[in-house]
Each structure stands twice: as structure tokens, then as C-alpha cells.
Design a protein around this motif. Structure first.
Motif, PDB file in Angstrom:
ATOM      1  N   UNK A  36       0.897  -1.268  -0.003  1.00 21.60           N
ATOM      2  CA  UNK A  36       0.015   0.000  -0.118  1.00 21.60           C
ATOM      3  C   UNK A  36       0.822   1.323  -0.054  1.00 21.60           C
ATOM      4  N   UNK A  37       1.948   1.229   0.789  1.00 15.52           N
ATOM      5  CA  UNK A  37       2.876   2.403   0.892  1.00 15.52           C
ATOM      6  C   UNK A  37       3.459   2.792  -0.419  1.00 15.52           C
ATOM      7  N   UNK A  38       3.716   1.694  -1.253  1.00 18.10           N
ATOM      8  CA  UNK A  38       4.473   1.773  -2.799  1.00 18.10           C
ATOM      9  C   UNK A  38       3.199   2.216  -3.525  1.00 18.10           C
ATOM     10  N   UNK A  39       2.153   1.729  -3.508  1.00 19.11           N
ATOM     11  CA  UNK A  39       0.904   2.117  -4.206  1.00 19.11           C
ATOM     12  C   UNK A  39       0.693   3.919  -3.901  1.00 19.11           C
ATOM     13  N   UNK A  40       0.494   4.207  -2.992  1.00 13.29           N
ATOM     14  CA  UNK A  40       0.071   5.668  -2.630  1.00 13.29           C
ATOM     15  C   UNK A  40       1.110   6.494  -2.923  1.00 13.29           C
ATOM     16  N   UNK A  41       2.296   6.061  -2.743  1.00 19.36           N
ATOM     17  CA  UNK A  41       3.669   6.774  -3.167  1.00 19.36           C
ATOM     18  C   UNK A  41       3.572   7.251  -4.616  1.00 19.36           C
ATOM     19  N   UNK A  42       3.042   6.189  -5.223  1.00 13.09           N
ATOM     20  CA  UNK A  42       3.180   6.406  -6.805  1.00 13.09           C
ATOM     21  C   UNK A  42       2.037   7.208  -7.295  1.00 13.09           C
ATOM     22  N   UNK A  43       0.702   6.987  -6.548  1.00 13.46           N
ATOM     23  CA  UNK A  43      -0.321   7.479  -6.976  1.00 13.46           C
ATOM     24  C   UNK A  43      -0.485   9.082  -6.703  1.00 13.46           C
ATOM     25  N   UNK A  44       0.266   9.368  -5.387  1.00 11.05           N
ATOM     26  CA  UNK A  44       0.347  10.683  -5.022  1.00 11.05           C
ATOM     27  C   UNK A  44       1.532  11.602  -5.507  1.00 11.05           C
ATOM     28  N   UNK A  46       3.898  14.090  -7.498  1.00 12.62           N
ATOM     29  CA  UNK A  46       3.676  15.228  -8.125  1.00 12.62           C
ATOM     30  C   UNK A  46       4.165  14.850  -9.505  1.00 12.62           C
ATOM     31  N   UNK A  47       3.646  15.765 -10.453  1.00  7.31           N
ATOM     32  CA  UNK A  47       4.141  15.948 -11.870  1.00  7.31           C
ATOM     33  C   UNK A  47       5.348  16.734 -11.900  1.00  7.31           C
ATOM     34  N   UNK A  48       5.140  18.040 -11.543  1.00  6.68           N
ATOM     35  CA  UNK A  48       6.319  18.824 -12.036  1.00  6.68           C
ATOM     36  C   UNK A  48       7.353  19.135 -10.770  1.00  6.68           C
ATOM     37  N   UNK A  49       7.124  19.272  -9.611  1.00  7.36           N
ATOM     38  CA  UNK A  49       8.183  19.729  -8.735  1.00  7.36           C
ATOM     39  C   UNK A  49       7.840  18.524  -7.374  1.00  7.36           C
ATOM     40  N   UNK A  50       9.028  18.074  -7.057  1.00 11.81           N
ATOM     41  CA  UNK A  50       9.019  17.089  -5.849  1.00 11.81           C
ATOM     42  C   UNK A  50       9.404  17.807  -4.767  1.00 11.81           C
ATOM     43  N   UNK A  51       8.626  17.959  -3.747  1.00 13.79           N
ATOM     44  CA  UNK A  51       8.789  18.456  -2.486  1.00 13.79           C
ATOM     45  C   UNK A  51      10.077  17.832  -1.730  1.00 13.79           C
ATOM     46  N   UNK A  52      10.595  18.205  -0.580  1.00 13.24           N
ATOM     47  CA  UNK A  52      11.906  17.690   0.096  1.00 13.24           C
ATOM     48  C   UNK A  52      11.371  16.555   0.690  1.00 13.24           C
ATOM     49  N   UNK A  53      10.252  16.523   1.314  1.00 17.35           N
ATOM     50  CA  UNK A  53       9.595  15.281   2.274  1.00 17.35           C
ATOM     51  C   UNK A  53       9.698  14.182   1.442  1.00 17.35           C
TER      52      UNK A  53
END
Length: 87
Positions: A36-44, A46-53
Motif C-alpha cells: 500500500x505504501x508503494x502504491x500510495x507513493x506512486x499515486x500521489x 507530483x508531476x512537476x515539482x518534488x517536495x523535499x519530504x
């Protein structure tokens, strides 16, 4: 917050489903939560900018996969007959 809500929802659903099936164990819950963690990571993602967290999630994924490897090795050692093991 979508990421956190998605992960919590996945983990609660996992607990409910495993309990209904009578298969609730720490190992199975860990593996399902990791999936679930891997799926949620991929589904959420961002397309353009990756936040530091989100960059720090790589470490959590690596730790999760390491834990998964431990679970798989333990299960394999349980299945193998004692005469196959070198110790």
C-alpha cells in the motif's frame, strides 16, 4: 495530506480485511502495508515539482524492502527441511 490519508486508509482497510479473513499476523500486515505504501507513493507523486519530504521516502522504501527480504527469508527457512540447511 493526501499521502497520509491514503496510507492510513490503506492500513485500516488491510486490518479489516485480514481480520475478516482470519489471517491477521504482523508479517502479513507488514507486507500488505508496504504494498500500500508503494502504491500510495506512486499515486500521489507530483508531476512537476518534488517536495523535499518526498525525497526522504526513498529511505523508507529501502527499509521496507529490507524488512520484506527478512520476512521472505524467514518464510523460506520455515519451509525448507532441516537436512537442506547447512547449519
Amino acid at each position: 495530506m493526501r499521502f497520509v490519508h491514503g496510507q492510513i486508509a490503506w492500513m485500516v482497510a488491510t486490518i479489516v480485511v485480514l481480520t475478516v479473513l482470519g489471517a491477521l499476523s504482523y508479517e502479513l500486515f507488514f507486507v500488505c502495508s508496504l504494498i500500500g505504501f508503494l502504491i500510495v507513493t506512486e499515486l500521489t507523486a507530483p508531476v512537476t515539482l518534488t517536495p523535499a519530504w518526498r525525497r526522504r521516502l526513498t529511505w523508507l522504501i529501502a527499509l521496507g524492502l529490507g524488512g520484506f527480504a527478512v520476512v521472505v527469508i524467514r518464510r523460506i527457512l520455515e519451509i525448507l527441511p532441516p537436512e537442506v540447511l547447512p547449519w
